[in-house]
Design a protein around this motif. Structure first.
Motif, short mmCIF file in Angstrom:
data_model
loop_
_atom_site.label_atom_id
_atom_site.label_comp_id
_atom_site.label_asym_id
_atom_site.label_seq_id
_atom_site.Cartn_x
_atom_site.Cartn_y
_atom_site.Cartn_z
N ALA A 147 -16.67 -21.67 46.88
CA ALA A 147 -18.11 -21.52 46.67
C ALA A 147 -18.74 -20.93 47.93
O ALA A 147 -18.58 -21.48 49.02
CB ALA A 147 -18.74 -22.87 46.33
N TYR B 11 -12.21 -22.79 41.58
CA TYR B 11 -12.78 -23.36 42.79
C TYR B 11 -12.11 -24.70 43.11
O TYR B 11 -11.95 -25.07 44.27
CB TYR B 11 -14.30 -23.53 42.61
CG TYR B 11 -15.01 -22.21 42.41
CD1 TYR B 11 -15.56 -21.52 43.49
CD2 TYR B 11 -15.10 -21.65 41.14
CE1 TYR B 11 -16.19 -20.30 43.30
CE2 TYR B 11 -15.74 -20.43 40.93
CZ TYR B 11 -16.28 -19.76 42.02
OH TYR B 11 -16.90 -18.54 41.84
N THR C 165 -23.35 -26.16 47.25
CA THR C 165 -23.82 -26.35 45.88
C THR C 165 -23.89 -27.83 45.55
O THR C 165 -22.90 -28.56 45.74
CB THR C 165 -22.89 -25.63 44.89
OG1 THR C 165 -22.80 -24.24 45.23
CG2 THR C 165 -23.38 -25.77 43.46
N ASP D 206 -18.95 -18.00 38.39
CA ASP D 206 -18.80 -16.65 38.94
C ASP D 206 -20.07 -15.83 38.75
O ASP D 206 -20.53 -15.15 39.68
CB ASP D 206 -17.62 -15.94 38.26
CG ASP D 206 -16.27 -16.49 38.67
OD1 ASP D 206 -16.23 -17.33 39.60
OD2 ASP D 206 -15.26 -16.08 38.07
N LEU E 217 -27.68 -24.16 46.74
CA LEU E 217 -27.78 -23.98 45.29
C LEU E 217 -27.83 -25.34 44.62
O LEU E 217 -26.98 -26.20 44.88
CB LEU E 217 -26.59 -23.17 44.77
CG LEU E 217 -26.41 -23.11 43.24
CD1 LEU E 217 -27.60 -22.42 42.58
CD2 LEU E 217 -25.10 -22.40 42.89
N HIS F 270 -25.68 -13.42 45.15
CA HIS F 270 -25.31 -12.37 46.10
C HIS F 270 -26.17 -11.13 45.90
O HIS F 270 -26.63 -10.50 46.87
CB HIS F 270 -23.83 -12.03 45.95
CG HIS F 270 -23.39 -10.87 46.81
ND1 HIS F 270 -23.22 -10.99 48.18
CD2 HIS F 270 -23.10 -9.57 46.50
CE1 HIS F 270 -22.85 -9.83 48.68
NE2 HIS F 270 -22.77 -8.95 47.68
N SER G 36 -22.33 -19.93 54.11
CA SER G 36 -22.49 -18.53 54.49
C SER G 36 -22.69 -18.38 55.99
O SER G 36 -23.38 -19.16 56.63
CB SER G 36 -23.69 -17.93 53.74
OG SER G 36 -23.96 -16.65 54.24
N TYR H 141 -22.91 -17.20 41.17
CA TYR H 141 -22.74 -16.81 42.57
C TYR H 141 -22.91 -15.30 42.75
O TYR H 141 -23.45 -14.84 43.76
CB TYR H 141 -21.36 -17.24 43.08
CG TYR H 141 -21.22 -18.74 43.26
CD1 TYR H 141 -22.21 -19.49 43.90
CD2 TYR H 141 -20.09 -19.42 42.80
CE1 TYR H 141 -22.08 -20.85 44.07
CE2 TYR H 141 -19.95 -20.78 42.97
CZ TYR H 141 -20.95 -21.50 43.60
OH TYR H 141 -20.82 -22.86 43.77
N CYS H 142 -22.49 -14.52 41.77
CA CYS H 142 -22.68 -13.06 41.83
C CYS H 142 -24.17 -12.72 41.78
O CYS H 142 -24.64 -11.85 42.53
CB CYS H 142 -21.94 -12.39 40.67
SG CYS H 142 -22.10 -10.59 40.63
#
Length: 499
Positions: free
Chosen positions: A91, A84, A95, A31, A51, A38, A366, A34-35
């Motif tokens: 995700a 996940y 990754t 978490d 990633l 972002h 994305s 990924y944060c």
């Protein structure tokens, strides 16, 4: 221009720029990672395409998996991954991960050859090579221990104190397989290659980690087999983790200065090595590493690479890229105010045996991409050929059969490349010529055509209180079954069916 794999059509229409995030040790903090990505995307107005995580991923699905992870009791925590795995979260970026020395080793064993740990999170395997938009990414999971290097994969659930650790010790079998690759663009490892610290800011490293000095002076910091691979494969980038510090270096291949020339001091047999190997007692480490069994260890002490460098430079295949240097980057673990992640702009050639409109486009990636196509994850044909060529040497006991000499091994890989072309490319088109072959390659090498994520173990809310008190029974993972069927090799990973 790079020469292609014989028998495959390569499409080089343009170069694209890939924003690739590289993470050091994960330690279950998905978490936060990924944060952080972002926040970087928002701040710098770019989109991360991929990633890469360099080990200690901790793919813990439930409480039982925790009992298969070699960490002190206080660190046995579920972490973020299970959300996940169960589908509670997804995700946000493709990754790719390798294993380290703090893993739920039972789950990584299920996917020994590689596979989806969760949607959009792909494990490269104990060793492997894949392509993302034509970028060749190879990697080796685990860490080096001389006393296990020459053994076969003998570990089985339930793991005891020893096998819970030896299962993540890298084997000669996988180093030899990786050594047969032509030069990848990126190589991932958890360990550092031995003596790589001599090719960067060594003084700065020792200011931050002064307790490294003894191992550096004795030549025991890092992995000799990995340095052998670095010198042989000459990747453009080498990313690593494990030592919980950021370190950058450049290894110049034309200089001819291997690690044997970088440090001349002989190893002190009474010195405890720094290996971050969980909760082992230091006295045990000395007993294991200072006095190895001669029947299991030849010349692996200090920085001597004569017994582990798998390829002579004169016999590198014609398609090998002759790079003059490899850029090395190690990163820290995921904690506030630590250098744990870096985004690197790398050109991707789109020259894999693929076609932009037909290879797997991951629907979970994305949607912010405006110029680059979504990530296309495919098998590397050369790695598939190596896997077939070396399948007969895969050992499930401590004894490891002798390997073929290099000339014989390369000849077998060449033959198996023809098999890959015939059975995974032409089989999908019915023809071996013309534009249709590109379409067939797209379908034949797309990972999504053969491996689909399946939950094999329950999540933490479904396993029941009694189940979490002991190690789980081994699971058969359909992805491994499918991979072995695709290549026509024996499935030695899945547990045997009851009589």
């Amino acid at each position: 221009m790079k020469a292609g794999i014989p028998g495959f059509i390569y499409s080089r229409t343009r170069l694209i720029r890939e924003q690739i995030a590289v993470q050091g040790c994960c330690h279950g903090e998905l978490d936060a990672i990924y944060c952080h990505i972002h926040n970087l995307e928002t701040r710098h107005k770019y989109t991360v395409d991929l990633l890469l995580i360099c080990g200690d991923f901790q793919a813990v699905r439930n409480q039982s998996d925790l009992l298969c992870m070699a960490v002190p009791q206080k660190y046995r925590q579920l972490g973020d991954f299970y959300r996940y795995y169960t589908g509670e979260k997804t995700a946000p970026v493709l990754t790719i991960v390798i294993g380290g020395n703090h893993e739920a080793s039972n789950y990584f064993w299920e996917l020994y050859h590689g596979g989806w740990l969760a949607p959009n999170i792909y494990f490269l395997g104990h060793a492997g090579c894949v392509q993302v938009n034509g970028l060749r990414i190879a990697g080796a999971s685990g860490i080096y221990k001389s006393h296990d290097f020459r053994l076969g994969h003998h570990e089985r659930i339930p793991y005891d104190h020893g096998s819970m650790r030896s299962i993540y010790h890298i084997r000669e079998y996988n180093v030899r397989r990786l050594s047969l690759l032509s030069s990848p663009d990126i190589f991932l490892s958890h360990d550092w290659p031995c003596a790589i610290e001599q090719h960067g800011d060594l003084r700065g490293l020792l200011r931050r980690k002064p307790f490294f000095r003894g191992d550096i002076e004795s030549g025991r910091l890092g992995s000799p087999p990995l340095m052998g691979l670095l010198m042989t494969l000459k990747p453009e980038w080498w990313f690593a983790a494990h030592l919980h510090v950021k370190f950058e270096g450049i290894f110049r291949h034309e200089s001819g200065t291997g690690p044997g020339e970088a440090t001349q001091k002989e190893a002190n047999p009474d010195e405890i090595e720094i290996d971050f190997d969980g909760d082992e007692d230091p006295s045990t480490k000395v007993a294991q590493d200072a006095a190895p069994n001669p029947s299991e260890l030849a010349v692996h002490s200090g920085t001597d690479l004569s017994d582990v460098t798998p390829i002579s430079q004169a016999s590198i295949p014609a398609q090998q890229i002759s790079r003059s240097e490899t850029r090395f980057l190690a990163l820290d673990k995921c904690l506030p105010r630590r250098d744990f992640l870096e985004v690197i702009d790398i050109p991707a050639p789109l020259d894999s045996p693929s076609h932009p409109s037909e290879i797997f486009s991951n629907p979970l990636s994305s949607s912010l991409h405006t110029e680059n196509p979504p990530p296309k994850l495919t098998y590397d044909p050369e790695w598939l050929a190596i896997t077939r060529a070396f399948d007969e040497y895969f050992s499930r006991s401590q004894h490891q059969a002798s390997f073929p000499d290099e000339e014989t091994a390369r000849s077998r890989v060449s033959q198996e490349l023809e098999w890959v072309q015939k059975n995974l490319v032409q089989k999908h088109t019915g023809t071996g010529e013309g534009a249709g072959e590109v379409s067939g390659t797209a379908r034949g090498l797309a990972i999504s055509e053969h491996q689909v994520f399946v939950r094999t173990a329950p999540g933490p809310d479904s396993e029941g209180q009694k189940r979490g008190g002991r190690q789980p029974t081994p699971y058969t993972n359909p992805q491994t079954v499918a991979f072995c069927k695709m290549l026509g090799i024996e499935d030695r990973i899945s547990p045997p069916h009851p009589a």
